[in-house]
Design an enzyme around this catalytic site. Structure first.
Site, short mmCIF file in Angstrom:
data_model
loop_
_atom_site.label_atom_id
_atom_site.label_comp_id
_atom_site.label_asym_id
_atom_site.label_seq_id
_atom_site.Cartn_x
_atom_site.Cartn_y
_atom_site.Cartn_z
CG ASP A 340 -8.31 15.57 1.08
OD1 ASP A 340 -9.20 15.63 1.95
OD2 ASP A 340 -7.21 16.13 1.19
CE LYS A 404 -2.70 10.98 12.68
NZ LYS A 404 -2.08 11.09 11.36
CB SER A 426 4.88 14.63 13.58
OG SER A 426 3.80 15.40 14.09
CG HIS A 447 7.76 12.00 11.29
ND1 HIS A 447 8.52 12.48 12.33
CD2 HIS A 447 7.08 13.08 10.80
CE1 HIS A 447 8.30 13.78 12.47
NE2 HIS A 447 7.44 14.16 11.55
#
Length: 706
Positions: A340, A404, A426, A447
């Protein structure tokens, strides 16, 4: 099939050993062998006792569902069932002691056969389970389970097993009185044999003895009457009458236990045949057993690609989704690098797994050393260099293309050339996200659904440049995680998000039309959905619905097609009533109180003078999902009816009794569904218009399932 041996002491051993199968099952062939073996043991004067066991690790897995799915003649099926009842009654009333030695799992028809013995001894096998799970596939026990189990342990104790399909460990079955003994693995046959040799009196079942009383009270007793009343009420509240099997199980127990065992078995046979013939049972068997089994065996995996073994994976983003993925991977024995933006966030992601394992340790479900080993496999960090050696990286960061793209490039700078990069998006098309990759052939969508540790489905999205090897190796990961995959081709919203949103938006469209909110919510529940569309919108948040629509509008430009319901979500966002996470949406969420519909909806969306009947709303809520699923088939987003149905049930809780959207279309009938769609399209708009694929299939008399 069933090996028959007779020893010098007169003990006849009937050993199940079906050739060409990993498990013994009840079908036409094995039942004939069973009938012959029972007749031989019962009629032979040299036989003093009968021992039934299995040469395989488990006893009997239950009935052959393919055999049942093909049943079309009720009279023939009733005859088959009654032959089994007569054979088992012959076994338990023959005057010779009968012992069952159970090496492993004894489920469904297997337990029903075991209940016809006078003594049941099981191996202390930690993997073995005992129960009557037929109800989970839309069936009821048809080998005497609804009659012998209540007569053995009582009505109150047996109803949860029959109505919920609970699977018990050996110790639990022993405590309930289903088993008579549990012994060390490998000694169960000898233990059964010793019991048989010690029997000198003629054996009979309790229910055949003079003066027998049902443990815990007869059907007519006030306490048991209350149990039936409560069970009926709870069943109705939970299923809205959509599932025939549990209702028929209650009827079997009630009607059967006010008579003798033989009449009770006839009652069960009638209800069993009636249930098997229902479309609900056929749908549930097809999807929950066959289609689910095919998906778990990776039926969609490209051939010729070596199986990928995973030892290390990376997870980008330590929020709830990334933390859940890290947990299921570590639980499966895989090393996880959890990344993260800062160390505190990464540590918080690992803490999610710690909370899960601590709860399991507290409940005695997980040993402390295994819990520590699981946590030791998760490395929280901010350092992308730690991804070195990972076979795959799963990205679970915010739904933002720029973010992303950034993490994709940072990961690929460290990963080996053949490593896979998977996005957990998603809604964002995979092909577009792959543009940030230097190796789009290795880029794929995985997903997951939240919470990952409880949601078994993974929607695998194949981009335009995704290689077949990448697809195959990604499916290997899902299997290693013990999850169920469906494979879809890239498109906006893919399959699950796209069709799920059709249910939510239809509910919002109804609200806009002036239909009472409570009527909309109840229609959703009565249709078989787990949550009403307004409550579900609050769960996912109107803000998300609004953002996805805004992004779609920006991406498609002039090609954008507005859908009824989006304006309702936009209005709620404008008011700040975005859903549960804000403490207010279509529902109010009072602190310490029960949620309830917001009274302000009546002013915001005034009620129409005339309200529709609930059946018309149920039809709309189910049809809109089914027609959108067919469009996904027509466009090539979906390539198999199997993945459509499995995905719908596991992803957003499409009603299992309908078998999934494609199974439901088949149940209604292709031509009839086309007519339904044309009528709804005229009444409510083009979103219900039947796809050309459906019209062609109707003209040719084709179906999605043969």
């Amino acid at each position: 099939m069933i090996d028959f041996t007779l020893d010098p002491q007169g003990i006849a051993t009937l050993c199940w050993n079906m050739p060409g199968r990993s498990q013994n099952v009840l079908n036409g062939e094995s039942c004939e062998a069973l009938f012959a073996a029972i007749e031989r043991a019962v009629s032979d004067d040299a036989v003093n006792g009968i021992l039934m066991t299995s040469a395989k690790p488990d006893f009997i897995a239950g009935g052959d569902l393919e055999w049942l799915l093909s049943a079309s003649d009720a009279a023939e099926l009733f005859g088959r069932v009654m032959r089994l009842h007569r054979a088992l009654r012959s076994l338990e009333t023959c005057g010779k002691p009968v012992a069952m030695a159970l090496p492993g799992a004894t489920l469904g028809g297997g337990l029903e056969i075991a209940l016809a013995g006078h003594y049941r001894v099981a191996a202390d096998n930690p993997k073995a389970r005992f129960g009557l799970p037929e109800v989970t596939l839309g069936l009821l026990p048809g080998g005497g389970g609804t009659q012998r189990l209540p007569r053995l342990i009582g009505i109150q104790k047996s109803l949860p097993l029959l109505l919920e399909g609970k699977r018990l460990k050996a110790a639990e079955a022993l405590k309930l009185g289903i088993l008579d003994a549990v012994v060390a693995p490998g000694t169960e046959v000898e233990a059964a044999r010793e019991w048989l040799l010690a029997q000198h009196d003629i054996r009979q079942q309790p229910w055949d003895a003079k003066g027998y009383r049902i443990p815990g009270g007869a059907v007519s007793s006030p306490a048991v009457q209350q149990v039936f009343m409560a069970s009926n009420a709870l069943l109705r509240a939970k299923t809205y009458g959509n599932y025939p099997a549990p209702a028929n199980i209650l009827s079997c127990v009630y009607e059967g236990l006010i008579t003798n065992i033989d009449t009770g078995l006839q009652t069960e046979a009638r209800y069993f045949v009636e249930t098997v013939m229902t479309p609900e049972a056929k749908n549930m068997i097809r999807t929950l057993f066959f289609s689910m089994g095919e998906a778990n065996k990776l039926a969609g995996r490209p051939a010729g690609v070596p199986v990928q073994k995973y030892s290390k994976i990376g997870v980008l983003g330590a929020g709830m989704m990334g933390a859940g993925i890290a947990y299921v991977a570590a639980k499966s024995g895989i090393e996880v690098v959890l990344i993260d933006m800062n160390q505190e966030a990464a540590e918080k992601g690992k803490a999610y797994s710690r909370a899960l394992v601590d709860k399991q340790v507290e409940r005695g479900q997980l040993a402390q050393d295994k819990a520590q080993a699981l946590l030791g496999r998760i490395t929280p960090t901010t350092d992308y260099a730690r991804l070195d050696g990972a076979e795959i990286v799963v990205e679970a960061v915010f739904e933002d293309r720029a973010i992303k793209a950034d993490v994709t490039k940072k990961s690929e700078a460290v990963l080996a050339a053949d490593a896979i990069f998977a996005s957990n998006t998603s809604t964002l098309p995979i092909t577009g996200l792959a543009e940030a990759s230097a190796r789009p052939a290795n880029f794929i969508g995985l997903h997951f659904f939240s919470p990952v540790e409880r949601m078994p489905l993974v929607e695998v999205i194949v981009g335009k440049q995704t290689s077949q090897a990448t697809l195959a190796r990604s499916l290997d990961l899902i299997q290693a995680l013990g999850m169920t995959p469906i494979v879809v081709n890239d498109s906006r919203g893919f399959y699950t998000s796209r069709v799920f949103s059709s249910y939510v938006l239809e509910g919002l469209a109804m609200l806009r039309e002036g239909i009472a909110p409570a009527l909309i919510e109840n229609a959703g529940l009565m249709a078989g959905m787990p949550v009403g569309p307004l409550a579900l919108t609050d769960e996912v948040s109107s803000e998300l619905v609004y953002k996805i629509d805004r992004q779609t509008r920006a991406d498609l430009g002039d090609a954008y097609q507005p859908r009824p319901g989006h304006d309702v979500a936009a209005k709620m966002v404008e008011l700040g009533r975005i859903g549960k996470k804000a403490g207010m949406g279509y529902y109010e969420y009072p602190a310490g109180g029960k949620k309830h519909l917001w009274s302000g909806l009546a002013e915001l969306f005034p009620l129409a003078q005339s309200q529709p009947d609930v059946q018309s709303l149920i039809e709309r809520l189910i049809a809109v999902q089914a027609v959108e699923t067919v469009r996904c088939m027509e466009e090539g987003v979906l390539t198999t009816a199997r993945d459509a149905d499995v995905g719908a049930i596991l992803a957003w809780g499409f009603p299992a009794f309908r078998g999934g959207p494609i199974s439901w279309v088949q149940t209604v009938g292709i031509a009839q569904f086309v007519e339904q769609c044309e009528r709804l399209s005229t009444q409510h708009g083009a979103r219900f218009a039947p796809p050309a694929l459906l019209k062609t299939m109707a003209e040719k008399g084709e179906g999605f399932y043969q």
